[in-house]
Design an enzyme around this catalytic site. Structure first.
Site, short mmCIF file in Angstrom:
data_model
loop_
_atom_site.label_atom_id
_atom_site.label_comp_id
_atom_site.label_asym_id
_atom_site.label_seq_id
_atom_site.Cartn_x
_atom_site.Cartn_y
_atom_site.Cartn_z
N LYS A 57 0.80 -1.22 0.00
CA LYS A 57 0.00 0.00 0.00
C LYS A 57 0.84 1.28 0.00
O LYS A 57 0.37 2.32 -0.45
CB LYS A 57 -0.93 0.01 1.21
CG LYS A 57 -2.08 -1.00 1.13
CD LYS A 57 -3.15 -0.54 0.18
CE LYS A 57 -4.42 -1.39 0.30
NZ LYS A 57 -5.48 -0.93 -0.61
N SER A 82 -8.87 -0.24 6.57
CA SER A 82 -8.85 -1.18 7.69
C SER A 82 -7.46 -1.32 8.29
O SER A 82 -7.30 -1.92 9.34
CB SER A 82 -9.35 -2.56 7.25
OG SER A 82 -8.44 -3.13 6.32
N GLU A 208 -9.59 -14.23 -4.04
CA GLU A 208 -10.42 -13.64 -2.99
C GLU A 208 -10.71 -14.68 -1.92
O GLU A 208 -10.73 -15.88 -2.20
CB GLU A 208 -11.76 -13.18 -3.56
CG GLU A 208 -11.69 -11.99 -4.49
CD GLU A 208 -13.07 -11.54 -4.93
OE1 GLU A 208 -13.43 -10.38 -4.65
OE2 GLU A 208 -13.80 -12.33 -5.56
N GLY A 212 -15.73 -13.34 0.71
CA GLY A 212 -15.69 -12.01 0.12
C GLY A 212 -15.48 -12.06 -1.37
O GLY A 212 -14.49 -11.54 -1.89
N ASP A 214 -16.88 -10.64 -3.98
CA ASP A 214 -17.59 -9.59 -4.72
C ASP A 214 -17.03 -9.38 -6.13
O ASP A 214 -17.80 -9.15 -7.07
CB ASP A 214 -17.58 -8.27 -3.93
CG ASP A 214 -16.18 -7.84 -3.52
OD1 ASP A 214 -15.54 -8.60 -2.78
OD2 ASP A 214 -15.74 -6.76 -3.93
N SER A 308 1.11 -9.68 -0.69
CA SER A 308 0.80 -8.26 -0.56
C SER A 308 1.20 -7.62 0.76
O SER A 308 1.38 -6.40 0.82
CB SER A 308 -0.69 -8.02 -0.82
OG SER A 308 -1.48 -8.74 0.12
#
Length: 325
Positions: A57, A82, A208, A212, A214, A308
């Protein structure tokens, strides 16, 4: 979102890489004969758990914050997250001489909240199951005159995240497939942009948590769909719908999404610790789980994986990995 111009291009990713040079870490690429044997492929792990703030990030946050005008920087920035994006924006703000206000869920991992505060950010909490973090963040930014840096729904954020895949491919040469976690979709969008831009034939696979799914559902429907806020150990992927901008990229460039269970994620975290000697947080372990379980299908010869992040505190790590799943 229908647009003739992609929100992020390979040139944008390359430009972000130049901006991040000497600021972000060029993280290591790890190999393991044991993993190769289990996966049936040559696997190259891009270890963003060694990135600043412990996750990819920082790349997108710094790329976005560094492009603000002096006037914007003088007023400060805001974000909602989060944990990993929260830390990333807080550190980027500190590095660039400005302040940050971060909207975080009340149940965010304590280690991520403490780290965010440690970088000097003000924290505003909310209930992720009953309140809308985007609305809270936008209202707060408008009220205080802050520049809002969203966790994925931003071209400069996506371009910054894509530099992880760019570095991986620069080091390994052409790969046959790339596996990446999918949350809001920024890492996947940036990674797929870099990977397909360099090697159009590469297969891009998003992973995923089962609870979750989506993005998988959205790709199957051909439009963004919403699900109830998922309850999963992969807190970085506990989202109810893909981003509009990120989905516009991923529906073009993402070849497949596969799902893994929380127990499979735990097993992958344990494998990474015991056999690879690295600490990986649940969201970062999802692609590894897809490899170890065979959920990624029959793999081609050379496979890249973006690990990640590694932001999980010792108590939580022990809780998750202490017993066989």
């Amino acid at each position: 979102m229908t647009t003739t111009t992609p929100p992020v291009t390979l040139d944008d990713v390359r430009d972000a890489a130049a901006r991040l040079k000497g600021v972000a870490h060029r993280t290591p690429v790890l190999r393991s004969r044991t993993l190769d044997a289990l996966a049936g492929a040559e696997v190259f792990l891009k270890c963003e758990n060694f990135q600043r703030v412990g996750a990819f990030k920082f790349r997108g946050a710094y790329n976005a914050v560094s492009r603000l005008t002096p006037e914007q920087l003088s007023r400060g920035v805001a974000a909602y997250s989060s944990g990993n994006h929260a830390q990333a924006v807080a550190l980027a703000a500190r590095e660039l001489g400005t302040t940050a206000v971060i909207v975080m869920p009340e149940d965010a991992p304590p280690s991520k909240r403490a780290a965010t505060a440690g970088y000097g950010a003000e924290i505003v909490t909310y209930d992720r199951y009953t309140e809308d973090r985007v609305a809270i963040g936008e209202a707060l930014a408008a009220e205080r005159g802050l520049a809002l840096i969203p966790p994925y729904e931003h071209p400069h954020v996506m371009a910054g995240q894509g530099t992880a895949a760019l570095e991986l491919l620069e080091e390994t040469g052409e790969l046959d497939a790339l596996l990446t976690p999918v949350g809001g979709g920024g890492l996947m969008a940036g990674s797929a942009t870099a990977a397909k831009g360099l090697h159009p034939g590469i297969r891009t696979v998003g992973v995923e948590p089962e609870a979750g799914d989506d993005t998988k559902r959205s790709l199957e429907a051909g439009r963004r769909v919403s699900i109830p806020v998922p309850r999963t150990i992969a807190d970085g992927q506990a989202l109810h719908t893909p981003g509009e901008l990120t989905f516009s990229v991923n529906r073009r460039l993402l070849d497949e999404v596969v799902l893994v269970t929380d127990d499979e994620i735990r097993d992958a975290m344990r494998f990474a610790f015991e056999r690879l000697k690295i600490v990986v947080e649940p969201s970062g372990a999802t692609p590894l789980a897809a490899l170890l379980t065979g959920r990624a299908g029959t793999l081609p010869r050379r496979v890249g994986v973006v690990v990640s992040g590694g932001n999980v505190d010792a108590g939580r790590f022990a809780e998750l990995c202490g017993s066989a799943g």
